[in-house]
Write a protein that holds these residues in place. Structure first.
Motif, PDB file in Angstrom:
ATOM      1  N   THR A  60      11.857  -0.161  -3.172  1.00  0.00           N
ATOM      2  CA  THR A  60      12.990  -0.880  -2.911  1.00  0.00           C
ATOM      3  C   THR A  60      13.676  -0.585  -1.432  1.00  0.00           C
ATOM      4  OG1 THR A  60      14.294   0.981  -3.739  1.00  0.00           O
ATOM      5  CG2 THR A  60      13.636  -0.859  -5.222  1.00  0.00           C
ATOM      6  N   GLY A  61      12.979   0.311  -0.486  1.00  0.00           N
ATOM      7  CA  GLY A  61      13.226   0.323   0.811  1.00  0.00           C
ATOM      8  C   GLY A  61      14.297   1.508   1.033  1.00  0.00           C
ATOM      9  N   PRO A  62      14.981   1.406   2.391  1.00  0.00           N
ATOM     10  CA  PRO A  62      14.872   0.371   3.031  1.00  0.00           C
ATOM     11  C   PRO A  62      13.584   0.284   3.896  1.00  0.00           C
ATOM     12  CG  PRO A  62      16.108   2.413   3.922  1.00  0.00           C
ATOM     13  CD  PRO A  62      15.844   2.687   2.553  1.00  0.00           C
ATOM     14  N   TRP A  63      13.324  -0.868   4.352  1.00  0.00           N
ATOM     15  CA  TRP A  63      11.961  -1.176   5.122  1.00  0.00           C
ATOM     16  C   TRP A  63      12.336  -1.374   6.520  1.00  0.00           C
ATOM     17  CZ3 TRP A  63       7.196  -1.583   2.469  1.00  0.00           C
ATOM     18  CH2 TRP A  63       7.326  -1.422   1.078  1.00  0.00           C
ATOM     19  N   THR A  64      11.429  -0.983   7.338  1.00  0.00           N
ATOM     20  CA  THR A  64      11.434  -0.997   8.558  1.00  0.00           C
ATOM     21  C   THR A  64      10.189  -1.814   9.139  1.00  0.00           C
ATOM     22  OG1 THR A  64      12.489   0.929   8.866  1.00  0.00           O
ATOM     23  CG2 THR A  64      11.514   0.000  11.021  1.00  0.00           C
ATOM     24  N   LYS A  65      10.326  -2.806  10.019  1.00  0.00           N
ATOM     25  CA  LYS A  65       9.355  -3.597  10.714  1.00  0.00           C
ATOM     26  C   LYS A  65       8.753  -2.812  11.616  1.00  0.00           C
ATOM     27  CE  LYS A  65       9.157  -8.119  11.352  1.00  0.00           C
ATOM     28  NZ  LYS A  65       9.530  -9.348  12.293  1.00  0.00           N
TER      29      LYS A  65
ATOM     30  N   ALA B  34       0.996  -0.979  -0.019  1.00  0.00           N
ATOM     31  CA  ALA B  34      -0.084  -0.198  -0.169  1.00  0.00           C
ATOM     32  C   ALA B  34       0.839   1.173  -0.087  1.00  0.00           C
ATOM     33  CB  ALA B  34      -0.998   0.104   1.178  1.00  0.00           C
ATOM     34  N   ARG B  35       0.453   2.256  -0.742  1.00  0.00           N
ATOM     35  CA  ARG B  35       1.466   3.160  -0.924  1.00  0.00           C
ATOM     36  C   ARG B  35       0.621   4.647  -0.406  1.00  0.00           C
ATOM     37  NH1 ARG B  35       2.863   4.999  -6.843  1.00  0.00           N
ATOM     38  NH2 ARG B  35       0.703   5.937  -7.045  1.00  0.00           N
ATOM     39  N   SER B  36       1.065   5.599   0.232  1.00  0.00           N
ATOM     40  CA  SER B  36       0.498   6.686   0.611  1.00  0.00           C
ATOM     41  C   SER B  36       0.170   7.782  -0.679  1.00  0.00           C
ATOM     42  CB  SER B  36       1.337   7.722   1.649  1.00  0.00           C
ATOM     43  OG  SER B  36       2.668   7.843   1.121  1.00  0.00           O
ATOM     44  N   ALA B  37      -0.781   8.377  -0.551  1.00  0.00           N
ATOM     45  CA  ALA B  37      -1.141   9.433  -1.459  1.00  0.00           C
ATOM     46  C   ALA B  37       0.025  10.517  -1.866  1.00  0.00           C
ATOM     47  CB  ALA B  37      -2.444  10.206  -1.079  1.00  0.00           C
ATOM     48  N   ASP B  38       0.717  10.770  -0.882  1.00  0.00           N
ATOM     49  CA  ASP B  38       1.846  11.984  -1.172  1.00  0.00           C
ATOM     50  C   ASP B  38       3.189  11.267  -1.645  1.00  0.00           C
ATOM     51  OD1 ASP B  38       2.794  10.620   1.007  1.00  0.00           O
ATOM     52  OD2 ASP B  38       2.841  12.755   2.254  1.00  0.00           O
ATOM     53  N   GLY B  39       3.118   9.714  -1.633  1.00  0.00           N
ATOM     54  CA  GLY B  39       4.029   9.217  -1.995  1.00  0.00           C
ATOM     55  C   GLY B  39       5.420   9.105  -1.140  1.00  0.00           C
ATOM     56  N   SER B  40       5.387   9.510   0.079  1.00  0.00           N
ATOM     57  CA  SER B  40       6.178   9.676   1.134  1.00  0.00           C
ATOM     58  C   SER B  40       6.366   8.101   1.975  1.00  0.00           C
ATOM     59  CB  SER B  40       5.948  10.693   1.999  1.00  0.00           C
ATOM     60  OG  SER B  40       4.749  10.385   2.713  1.00  0.00           O
ATOM     61  N   ARG B  41       5.506   7.447   1.577  1.00  0.00           N
ATOM     62  CA  ARG B  41       5.327   6.202   2.464  1.00  0.00           C
ATOM     63  C   ARG B  41       5.013   4.854   1.387  1.00  0.00           C
ATOM     64  NH1 ARG B  41       7.472   9.187   5.299  1.00  0.00           N
ATOM     65  NH2 ARG B  41       7.244   9.631   7.851  1.00  0.00           N
ATOM     66  N   TYR B  42       5.696   3.890   1.546  1.00  0.00           N
ATOM     67  CA  TYR B  42       5.230   2.518   1.427  1.00  0.00           C
ATOM     68  C   TYR B  42       5.254   1.632   2.399  1.00  0.00           C
ATOM     69  CZ  TYR B  42       4.274   1.438  -3.928  1.00  0.00           C
ATOM     70  OH  TYR B  42       3.673   1.135  -5.152  1.00  0.00           O
TER      71      TYR B  42
ATOM     72  N   SER C   9       8.475   1.508   4.278  1.00  0.00           N
ATOM     73  CA  SER C   9       9.405   2.226   3.621  1.00  0.00           C
ATOM     74  C   SER C   9       9.404   3.577   3.687  1.00  0.00           C
ATOM     75  CB  SER C   9       9.667   1.670   1.981  1.00  0.00           C
ATOM     76  OG  SER C   9      10.583   2.494   1.382  1.00  0.00           O
ATOM     77  N   LYS C  10      10.096   4.378   4.547  1.00  0.00           N
ATOM     78  CA  LYS C  10       9.869   5.716   4.625  1.00  0.00           C
ATOM     79  C   LYS C  10      10.670   6.657   3.647  1.00  0.00           C
ATOM     80  CE  LYS C  10       9.645   5.651   9.712  1.00  0.00           C
ATOM     81  NZ  LYS C  10      10.062   5.945  11.348  1.00  0.00           N
ATOM     82  N   SER C  11      11.290   6.038   2.700  1.00  0.00           N
ATOM     83  CA  SER C  11      11.711   6.531   1.478  1.00  0.00           C
ATOM     84  C   SER C  11      10.613   6.876   0.544  1.00  0.00           C
ATOM     85  CB  SER C  11      12.967   5.799   0.908  1.00  0.00           C
ATOM     86  OG  SER C  11      12.443   4.545   0.410  1.00  0.00           O
ATOM     87  N   GLY C  12       9.485   5.883   0.810  1.00  0.00           N
ATOM     88  CA  GLY C  12       8.698   6.020  -0.316  1.00  0.00           C
ATOM     89  C   GLY C  12       8.788   5.209  -1.474  1.00  0.00           C
TER      90      GLY C  12
END
Length: 886
Positions: A404-409, A366-374, A398-401
């Motif tokens: 490919t991450g990096p992903w945080t649990k 799921a992706r945020s509408a502003d593209g800042s989060r996955y 993924s706070k990079s949006g």
């Protein structure tokens, strides 16, 4: 007060719907060897039931010998539904599509079906608070399973059901209309609105359960506010026929489809032309490939989701893999601008999100509408196969949006359990069915506000630092709960039904709402809704107002309503108990909980009811199970009784086992497990000890169908029942235990003889007990590769079953499920795609009415024989005058 330990729980046996094909993935045969097709409510019920001793409420099954592993027991149930349609071999893609074409070309009998169950169905109906009901659990009005949702900012909501098609609401939910009835597939996998406001439908429910039906492709509706889907609106060619579709995603002018046959893409502007296969991990196993006939082919190209980088749509990440594990499971990426570049597996750099194949299973992005989060949910094959508590690997951000991450649990099952989960009180943990229950969405107005669905609904408003269980499993375990509302110690707010599948956020009258779809239908609440001190939402609203009927029936019973006149109609449902509709009702109630299997209703008194739970766990009532809950203080005031035959305790009965009353004597009942059981006390039976075994079908054999008339009994069996050494047979004898013998059936199912396939039902001529019809499930050898698949679906015997003649004639090659002989001597047959009829003196078949492409599992006649009732698995119960069948 805590819930009583014997409280019935809902069950889930997934996705039994009619469409263009059957995805046969029996868990026992699949790579990984593990699967759990029921909802967690099943798990809780079976665990709790064994702690008490209220007759049939303590079923001991074969799974008890496996360290009490409920997931294995649950997997068996789904396998058995698939076995009936696939054994003795593997069904080729396209079988249902060909059958639907054949059915629609049959001449019609005329007449129209009337929907009986198109009114609210209240799972909390206060009239039915008996010991075996789930009343007061908090789910309110329910309908059948919802697989996918979409919503816009104009108040329109679209709901795609597991087996009853797609529905539209113009009022933010409720007042529903079906919009896909003209399609050959009523099984939904995905719904999505694109930037132009078009509604895209991917058919074929993609929960990867053993009995999910395949779809007929992807369709697009240019004017979803007013239009309806048609076969002309299909996108591309036939490339996606006989697949399931888990997600549809959009990027760079293309629509991407994650399917059971790899990832495909298509232009969103030019809807003609073929779909492009973007990636299949094992192309040799695709249709037409060198290994297409391999038994593992169905698992070798499963893909789950597509994540497109919002900053660079040419960068795409695929979540690929079979839920029980395979070497190809993982995340794959590619720069799609490079037409010659290959998809490569991501082996590092993801952060907390696993890259190892053992830890990547079913995934939702799921992706945020502003593209800042996955965000992502990941189910782990390793956890599924080894951890009895949960199959959830985690929820990630993924706070990079970038995908490919990096992903945080940001969540694991232990953390979710501590967030107010009600599932844990039943001995299970969140994510116990993470392979089956998943949704994920982000509030368009807040990238840190996320809703996640597993068995329950969870919410975080701070990007995952803290979570609340806003849609708890049920209310039974909360301190406020009591089956008697007058005795509640607090305010138990409504909750959602369990087992979450679909989610959408939309606006209505300027306010944002979150919509969730699950095994009980649809619910909504404000996106920024209210919670109590435990974090449970206080503002869920059921949208199952009766205008949407996607109820998934296994059975139907009809009897005279002696109190109000007319008839009482009841039936057993997937995950929604037993429904009861009295002749004066404006709202249908639920008088038994759990899965509803087979049903017996006294034609002379519609309040005399026997309902099968699973494995021949039978409950009986003689007052419709009307009760105010007074049994809680005085158990003697219960008005339903457990009367399971002994095969329930030994585990020697099928998950949905056959139960029938003698056509000439409603007090004589026949039940089938390993043994043929008879009891002669009718609805006055009060104990399982009152059953008598009149015949042993043999070790490893279990009954698939029983029928009796005037004391003559027919019993069909299978064993083994899967495609490894499948065998079937018929035994005939008398209800008093005399005259029993096995019928000689050719083992190979030679032409003109009964095929070596699943024998699904008998219909005995009421004028002559030696004249009987047999229905046969599965597909003929044109579609089934297996020993003795043979040809034909309806067979006739005039000598008590000794010899049989194929009378299928022009009947479509489609699984046939049951039959009834009508008073005029005609024969009506229920199939996986509707009802057909052969008039007396005729040899050919006609289509009865024009039901959508939905499975009809059982037919029953009204007490006066003038009306035919059909239990559909996806569109409720229908009726039609027998006089219209001519």
């Amino acid at each position: 007060m805590p819930a009583p330990t014997h409280r019935r729980r809902w069950l889930t046996i997934c996705a039994i719907t009619a469409s263009a094909g059957l995805l046969a993935i029996p868990a026992s045969a699949a790579p990984g060897g593990h699967g759990s097709p029921f909802g967690a409510r099943t798990l809780a019920q079976l665990a709790a039931a064994r702690e008490q001793s209220v007759g049939a409420m303590s079923p001991k099954t074969a799974a008890d010998d496996d360290d009490g592993n409920e997931a294995d027991e649950i997997a068996e149930g789904a396998d058995q539904y698939a076995e009936a349609r696939t054994s003795p071999g593997i069904v080729a893609p396209g079988a249902y599509g060909a059958a639907w074409s054949s059915l629609t070309n049959l001449p019609s009998t005329g007449g129209s079906w009337t929907n009986v169950t198109n009114l609210p169905y209240n799972s909390d109906d206060s009239r039915y608070r008996d010991i075996d009901s789930n009343s007061s659990g908090g789910s309110g009005d329910v309908t059948g399973r919802m697989a996918a949702l979409a919503a816009d900012d104009d108040g329109y909501v679209y709901a795609g059901s597991a087996g009853g098609g797609v529905w539209r609401s113009e009022r933010g939910g409720g007042h529903w209309q079906p919009i896909s009835d003209r399609l050959p597939s009523q099984s939904t996998g995905a719904l999505a609105l694109d930037g132009a406001g078009r509604l895209w439908l991917g058919t074929g429910e993609a929960t990867t359960n053993a009995d999910a039906y395949l779809g007929s492709g992807v369709y697009v509706l240019s004017d979803p506010h007013h239009g309806t889907f048609s076969s002309r609106s299909r996108v591309g060619g036939d490339e996606l026929e006989s697949t399931t579709i888990h997600e549809l995603r959009f990027g760079a002018g293309r629509v991407w489809a994650a399917t059971s046959a790899g990832v495909w893409s298509h232009s969103t502007k030019r809807l003609g032309g073929s779909w492009k296969l973007e990636y299949a991990p094992n192309p040799a196993y695709l249709p037409g490939g060198s290994k297409a006939d391999d038994p593992d082919a169905a698992y070798k190209n499963i893909t789950n989701d597509i994540a497109i980088d919002p900053k660079d749509p040419s960068k795409v990440v695929l979540a690929v893999g079979w839920r029980s594990g395979d070497d190809y499971n993982g995340f794959y990426t590619k720069d799609t601008k490079d037409s010659k570049g290959a998809w490569t597996r991501i082996t590092s750099g993801l952060g907390d999100l696993p890259a190892d194949a053992d830890d990547v299973g079913s995934v939702t992005f799921a992706r945020s509408a502003d593209g800042s989060r996955y965000y992502a949910i990941d189910q782990s094959p390793e956890q599924l196969n080894t951890n009895p508590d949960s199959g959830l690997e985690g929820i990630y951000v993924s706070k990079s949006g970038s995908p490919t991450g990096p992903w945080t649990k940001i969540a694991d099952y232990q953390g979710l359990a501590a967030s107010g989960s009600a599932l844990t009180t039943a001995g299970y943990m969140p994510g116990v069915q993470a392979w089956y229950n998943q949704f994920l969405t982000v509030d368009p107005a807040n990238p840190d506000h996320v809703y996640a669905g597993l068995e329950e609904v969870y919410e975080t408003k701070d990007g995952g630092s803290t979570w609340s269980t806003v849609g708890p499993y049920w209310n039974f375990t909360f301190p406020c709960w009591n089956i008697d509302p007058a005795k509640q110690t607090g305010d138990c707010s409504p909750t959602t039904h369990s087992d979450q599948h679909g989610v959408a956020i939309g606006r209505y009258h300027g306010k944002s709402f979150v919509y969730v779809g699950n095994d009980g239908g649809l619910y909504k609440r404000p996106v920024d809704g209210a919670q109590d001190s435990a974090g449970h939402a206080t503002d869920w609203t059921s949208l199952n107002d009766g205008t949407i009927d996607t109820l998934q029936y296994y059975s139907v019973g009809v009897g005279k309503d002696l109190t109000y006149g007319g008839v009482s109609v009841t039936g057993g449902l997937q995950d929604n108990g037993q429904s009861i509709l009295r002749s004066n009702d404006k709202v249908m109630g639920s008088n038994f909980g759990g899965d509803g299997g087979d049903t017996l209703t006294d034609p002379a008194n519609g309040c005399d009811i026997a309902e099968e739970y699973v494995y021949l766990a039978i409950q009986v009532t003689q007052n419709c199970a009307v009760n105010d809950g007074s049994w809680l203080d005085d158990p003697s005031k219960a008005t339903s009784y457990g009367v399971a035959p002994p095969d329930n305790a030994t585990g020697e009965a099928r998950f949905i086992a056959p139960l029938a009353a003698d056509a000439k004597d409603s007090s004589t009942w026949i039940a089938g497990g390993r043994h043929v059981w008879v009891q002669t006390h009718g609805y006055a039976i009060r104990s399982g000890d009152e059953w008598k075994s009149v015949y042993d079908l043999g070790a490893g054999h279990t009954a698939t169908a029983v029928a009796a008339s005037g004391g003559k009994v027919y019993a069909a069996w299978c064993g083994p029942c899967n495609n490894q050494g499948f065998a079937r047979g018929i035994a005939v004898g008398n209800a008093d235990g005399t005259g029993w013998h096995d019928i000689a059936l050719p083992a190979t199912g030679a032409d003109g003889t009964v095929p070596n396939r699943y024998l699904s039902g008998f219909a005995v001529d009421p004028k002559n007990a030696d004249h009987v019809f047999l229905t046969v499930s599965g597909f003929s050898r044109q579609w089934t590769e297996g020993p003795g698949a043979g040809v034909g679906h309806v067979f006739e015997s005039k000598d008590g079953g000794t010899t049989w003649k194929d009378v299928s004639a022009n009947l479509p090659d489609v699984p046939s499920d049951s039959a009834v002989v009508t008073p005029n001597g005609g024969l009506a047959v229920a199939t996986d795609l509707g009802v057909v009829y052969r008039a007396p003196g005729r040899t050919t078949w006609q289509r009865v009415g024009s039901l959508p492409a939905v499975a009809v599992l059982q037919l029953k006649l009204s007490p006066d024989g003038r009306t035919l009732y059909a239990a559909t698995h996806g569109r409720g119960i229908y009726r039609i005058p027998v006089s219209d069948c001519r």
